[in-house]
Design a protein around this motif. Sequence first.
Motif, PDB file in Angstrom:
ATOM      1  N   SER A 232       5.949  11.911   2.227  1.00 17.47           N
ATOM      2  CA  SER A 232       6.777  11.828   3.443  1.00 17.47           C
ATOM      3  C   SER A 232       6.222  10.799   4.408  1.00 17.47           C
ATOM      4  CB  SER A 232       6.802  13.159   4.178  1.00 17.47           C
ATOM      5  OG  SER A 232       7.340  14.145   3.414  1.00 17.47           O
ATOM      6  N   VAL A 233       4.904  10.885   4.641  1.00 19.64           N
ATOM      7  CA  VAL A 233       4.301   9.983   5.630  1.00 19.64           C
ATOM      8  C   VAL A 233       4.411   8.537   5.158  1.00 19.64           C
ATOM      9  CG1 VAL A 233       2.160   9.353   6.760  1.00 19.64           C
ATOM     10  CG2 VAL A 233       2.763  11.728   6.522  1.00 19.64           C
ATOM     11  N   ALA A 234       4.154   8.308   3.849  1.00 17.18           N
ATOM     12  CA  ALA A 234       4.204   6.935   3.341  1.00 17.18           C
ATOM     13  C   ALA A 234       5.624   6.387   3.431  1.00 17.18           C
ATOM     14  CB  ALA A 234       3.700   6.893   1.907  1.00 17.18           C
ATOM     15  N   PHE A 235       6.629   7.223   3.143  1.00 18.34           N
ATOM     16  CA  PHE A 235       8.012   6.765   3.290  1.00 18.34           C
ATOM     17  C   PHE A 235       8.313   6.459   4.749  1.00 18.34           C
ATOM     18  CE2 PHE A 235       9.608   7.927  -0.963  1.00 18.34           C
ATOM     19  CZ  PHE A 235      10.518   6.907  -1.123  1.00 18.34           C
ATOM     20  N   ALA A 236       7.775   7.275   5.659  1.00 19.00           N
ATOM     21  CA  ALA A 236       8.009   7.037   7.084  1.00 19.00           C
ATOM     22  C   ALA A 236       7.455   5.678   7.493  1.00 19.00           C
ATOM     23  CB  ALA A 236       7.380   8.142   7.914  1.00 19.00           C
ATOM     24  N   VAL A 237       6.262   5.331   6.975  1.00 18.00           N
ATOM     25  CA  VAL A 237       5.687   4.018   7.313  1.00 18.00           C
ATOM     26  C   VAL A 237       6.565   2.916   6.736  1.00 18.00           C
ATOM     27  CG1 VAL A 237       3.703   2.506   7.040  1.00 18.00           C
ATOM     28  CG2 VAL A 237       3.362   4.916   7.475  1.00 18.00           C
ATOM     29  N   LEU A 238       7.052   3.133   5.519  1.00 16.01           N
ATOM     30  CA  LEU A 238       7.942   2.154   4.885  1.00 16.01           C
ATOM     31  C   LEU A 238       9.223   1.976   5.701  1.00 16.01           C
ATOM     32  CD1 LEU A 238       7.502   0.647   2.255  1.00 16.01           C
ATOM     33  CD2 LEU A 238       8.956   2.302   1.125  1.00 16.01           C
TER      34      LEU A 238
ATOM     35  N   CYS B  56       0.841  -1.206   0.000  1.00 19.68           N
ATOM     36  CA  CYS B  56       0.000   0.000   0.000  1.00 19.68           C
ATOM     37  C   CYS B  56       0.873   1.252   0.000  1.00 19.68           C
ATOM     38  CB  CYS B  56      -0.904   0.017   1.228  1.00 19.68           C
ATOM     39  SG  CYS B  56      -2.163  -1.219   1.173  1.00 19.68           S
ATOM     40  N   MET B  57       1.970   1.209   0.794  1.00 20.27           N
ATOM     41  CA  MET B  57       2.844   2.377   0.850  1.00 20.27           C
ATOM     42  C   MET B  57       3.519   2.617  -0.499  1.00 20.27           C
ATOM     43  SD  MET B  57       2.412   3.756   3.579  1.00 20.27           S
ATOM     44  CE  MET B  57       0.931   3.144   4.309  1.00 20.27           C
ATOM     45  N   TYR B  58       3.909   1.537  -1.180  1.00 22.79           N
ATOM     46  CA  TYR B  58       4.498   1.689  -2.515  1.00 22.79           C
ATOM     47  C   TYR B  58       3.501   2.379  -3.438  1.00 22.79           C
ATOM     48  CZ  TYR B  58       8.932  -0.835  -2.372  1.00 22.79           C
ATOM     49  OH  TYR B  58      10.230  -1.180  -2.146  1.00 22.79           O
TER      50      TYR B  58
ATOM     51  N   MET C  35       6.670   7.452 -14.322  1.00 22.65           N
ATOM     52  CA  MET C  35       7.861   6.716 -13.887  1.00 22.65           C
ATOM     53  C   MET C  35       8.579   7.421 -12.743  1.00 22.65           C
ATOM     54  SD  MET C  35       9.526   5.354 -17.338  1.00 22.65           S
ATOM     55  CE  MET C  35       8.489   4.570 -18.536  1.00 22.65           C
ATOM     56  N   ILE C  36       8.533   8.765 -12.721  1.00 21.49           N
ATOM     57  CA  ILE C  36       9.245   9.474 -11.660  1.00 21.49           C
ATOM     58  C   ILE C  36       8.736   9.051 -10.282  1.00 21.49           C
ATOM     59  CG2 ILE C  36       9.447  11.750 -10.592  1.00 21.49           C
ATOM     60  CD1 ILE C  36      10.270  12.855 -13.133  1.00 21.49           C
ATOM     61  N   GLY C  37       7.407   8.836 -10.188  1.00 18.11           N
ATOM     62  CA  GLY C  37       6.857   8.366  -8.918  1.00 18.11           C
ATOM     63  C   GLY C  37       7.448   7.034  -8.508  1.00 18.11           C
ATOM     64  N   ASN C  38       7.607   6.122  -9.480  1.00 21.77           N
ATOM     65  CA  ASN C  38       8.190   4.819  -9.171  1.00 21.77           C
ATOM     66  C   ASN C  38       9.685   4.917  -8.912  1.00 21.77           C
ATOM     67  OD1 ASN C  38       6.063   3.709 -11.736  1.00 21.77           O
ATOM     68  ND2 ASN C  38       5.762   3.320  -9.569  1.00 21.77           N
ATOM     69  N   ILE C  39      10.332   5.842  -9.660  1.00 21.79           N
ATOM     70  CA  ILE C  39      11.788   5.962  -9.551  1.00 21.79           C
ATOM     71  C   ILE C  39      12.204   6.365  -8.146  1.00 21.79           C
ATOM     72  CG2 ILE C  39      13.684   7.479 -10.249  1.00 21.79           C
ATOM     73  CD1 ILE C  39      12.393   7.351 -13.075  1.00 21.79           C
ATOM     74  N   MET C  40      11.410   7.247  -7.518  1.00 18.18           N
ATOM     75  CA  MET C  40      11.766   7.704  -6.174  1.00 18.18           C
ATOM     76  C   MET C  40      11.924   6.537  -5.201  1.00 18.18           C
ATOM     77  SD  MET C  40      12.243  10.907  -5.944  1.00 18.18           S
ATOM     78  CE  MET C  40      11.948  11.513  -4.294  1.00 18.18           C
ATOM     79  N   LEU C  41      11.237   5.417  -5.492  1.00 20.12           N
ATOM     80  CA  LEU C  41      11.321   4.267  -4.586  1.00 20.12           C
ATOM     81  C   LEU C  41      12.592   3.462  -4.789  1.00 20.12           C
ATOM     82  CD1 LEU C  41       7.642   3.193  -4.814  1.00 20.12           C
ATOM     83  CD2 LEU C  41       8.853   3.528  -2.698  1.00 20.12           C
ATOM     84  N   VAL C  42      13.139   3.464  -6.010  1.00 18.54           N
ATOM     85  CA  VAL C  42      14.323   2.629  -6.248  1.00 18.54           C
ATOM     86  C   VAL C  42      15.603   3.436  -6.363  1.00 18.54           C
ATOM     87  CG1 VAL C  42      13.383   0.519  -7.175  1.00 18.54           C
ATOM     88  CG2 VAL C  42      13.527   2.511  -8.641  1.00 18.54           C
ATOM     89  N   ILE C  43      15.505   4.718  -6.729  1.00 19.70           N
ATOM     90  CA  ILE C  43      16.739   5.476  -6.932  1.00 19.70           C
ATOM     91  C   ILE C  43      17.286   5.931  -5.577  1.00 19.70           C
ATOM     92  CG2 ILE C  43      16.042   7.893  -7.164  1.00 19.70           C
ATOM     93  CD1 ILE C  43      17.594   7.373 -10.054  1.00 19.70           C
ATOM     94  N   PRO C  44      18.604   5.795  -5.344  1.00 22.85           N
ATOM     95  CA  PRO C  44      19.141   6.081  -4.018  1.00 22.85           C
ATOM     96  C   PRO C  44      19.367   7.570  -3.764  1.00 22.85           C
ATOM     97  CG  PRO C  44      20.853   5.205  -5.422  1.00 22.85           C
ATOM     98  CD  PRO C  44      19.614   5.195  -6.233  1.00 22.85           C
ATOM     99  N   GLY C  45      18.303   8.366  -3.837  1.00 21.91           N
ATOM    100  CA  GLY C  45      18.433   9.804  -3.597  1.00 21.91           C
ATOM    101  C   GLY C  45      18.768  10.117  -2.151  1.00 21.91           C
TER     102      GLY C  45
ATOM    103  N   PHE D 242       6.646  -3.275  -6.472  1.00 23.06           N
ATOM    104  CA  PHE D 242       6.731  -3.937  -5.174  1.00 23.06           C
ATOM    105  C   PHE D 242       6.913  -5.434  -5.364  1.00 23.06           C
ATOM    106  CE2 PHE D 242       4.732  -6.202  -1.667  1.00 23.06           C
ATOM    107  CZ  PHE D 242       5.525  -5.743  -0.630  1.00 23.06           C
ATOM    108  N   ALA D 243       6.131  -6.019  -6.282  1.00 24.21           N
ATOM    109  CA  ALA D 243       6.248  -7.460  -6.522  1.00 24.21           C
ATOM    110  C   ALA D 243       7.664  -7.813  -6.968  1.00 24.21           C
ATOM    111  CB  ALA D 243       5.237  -7.901  -7.571  1.00 24.21           C
ATOM    112  N   MET D 244       8.253  -6.977  -7.840  1.00 21.48           N
ATOM    113  CA  MET D 244       9.605  -7.254  -8.327  1.00 21.48           C
ATOM    114  C   MET D 244      10.632  -7.146  -7.204  1.00 21.48           C
ATOM    115  SD  MET D 244       9.501  -8.232 -11.289  1.00 21.48           S
ATOM    116  CE  MET D 244      11.265  -8.309 -11.548  1.00 21.48           C
ATOM    117  N   VAL D 245      10.507  -6.082  -6.387  1.00 19.72           N
ATOM    118  CA  VAL D 245      11.458  -5.898  -5.287  1.00 19.72           C
ATOM    119  C   VAL D 245      11.385  -7.070  -4.323  1.00 19.72           C
ATOM    120  CG1 VAL D 245      11.951  -4.487  -3.263  1.00 19.72           C
ATOM    121  CG2 VAL D 245      11.514  -3.388  -5.436  1.00 19.72           C
TER     122      VAL D 245
END
Lengths: 267, 166
Positions: free
Chosen positions: B17-23, A137-139, A212-222, A168-171
């Motif tokens: 921010s909040v969703a990342f915090a939960v993660l 859900c968070m993803y 894609m930018i929304g998804n990228i934020m989850l995998v890119i090590p910013g 998420f499934a891939m990760v």
Amino acid sequence: MVQSEMGEIEDKNGKSDAEMNMYLSSAVEAGALLLMYGAEVSRVEDTIMRLCVAHGFSGAEVFTITSSIVVTASCSDGRKLTQTKRIRMHVNDFGRVEKINALSRKLCAGDIDPKVFRRAIVRVRNSRGAPPLLNMCMYMIISASLSVFFGGTWADGAAAAISGIVLFAMVRMSEILRMNSMIQAMVCSAVTALAVLILVRIGIGSQPDKIMIGNIMLVIPGIQLTSSLRDMINGDTVSGLLSMSDAVLKAVCVALGFALVIIALGG
Amino acid sequence: MNMEHYIIQTVMGLIGSVAFAVLFGIYDRKLIWIAFGGGAGWAVYLVCTSGGHSRFVGLFISALCIAAFSEILSRVIKAPVIMLLVPMLIPEIPGGDLYYTMYYLVQGNYTEFGNYANQVLAEAGAIALGIILASYAAKLIFSVHAHAKQYVELRERKNEEECYKE
């Protein structure tokens, strides 16, 4: 005051090497968990130093980089003990960082004794993480909100939420298969890019790059890049350089995964 | 860019921010503080940039504000600074630009790659500098406070001793 301190030191003097080694290993273990779950290098060094003093050592020399910890603690009778710990995994889990922080604070204040501390540390290490459904859900939420944040429309946000599930499934799958982290970044981003392009073809969302930018934020090590610069400014140059080169390599892999699919399919 | 867009962007940054915090394993009342800090940090950035400053100045000032807020908050609610700071900084993290840097590298477009690489390093550097400045200011204030306390205690003890002598 001085008398009682002297008495305590004499008491600890009588302890065997094996016992002191056990104390040192629980201090190192606590530091390793802190480092693994995302605490800063300088904080890890500080915590191990305090824990060693609280366990009855007269002093400790700690050297920490992102992938290893070396501690040499000296007893008050002149013995020196050294332990090294190699850290291979890095996950951000601040809940556990907070728990270990609270435990070591309690130990330093003398509220709990070393045996209880040791057991509690093991319990924190073995505790279960968050349920996968919550993380999924968070993803979705992160993908959707950040793709709108970077200028996508609401439809793009919805598409990002759906491709967030794919990501998420891939990760999750690559974690179970214990893939190399670079390969993992590449494969995850390639499959996600494919999902985004398919979604746009179907008609959900219109701007593939914003989705894609929304998804990228989850995998890119910013976050890693920013905190590596922070470490460097803070004086931990070696750790900063290590995690920065790791971040850049991982970013190349993520971009390679996305770019391969985009160039191949002409998104 | 109109007002409505700014508000939507701030709210979306806050949710992120909040969703990342939960993660990152935070489940309790701290989420409210993180939501506040994440939203307010981006609002500070928007105010700075719409006031005519460059985006680096905006990122620096907003990182400084967020870091100062989380330093104070961490001492009030007794939590490690990093667990408040990292989720709050999510909207400022230059993830998108980092992606474009590497994307142009992969494509072989070296002019754009150079531009974006400079930009990402400057942005991340501005954020890191803001964090460091706030954390050292906090350390300085607290150590000055501790020294002052020590000094006062020392003086009181001296006074007592003098009274005793007399």
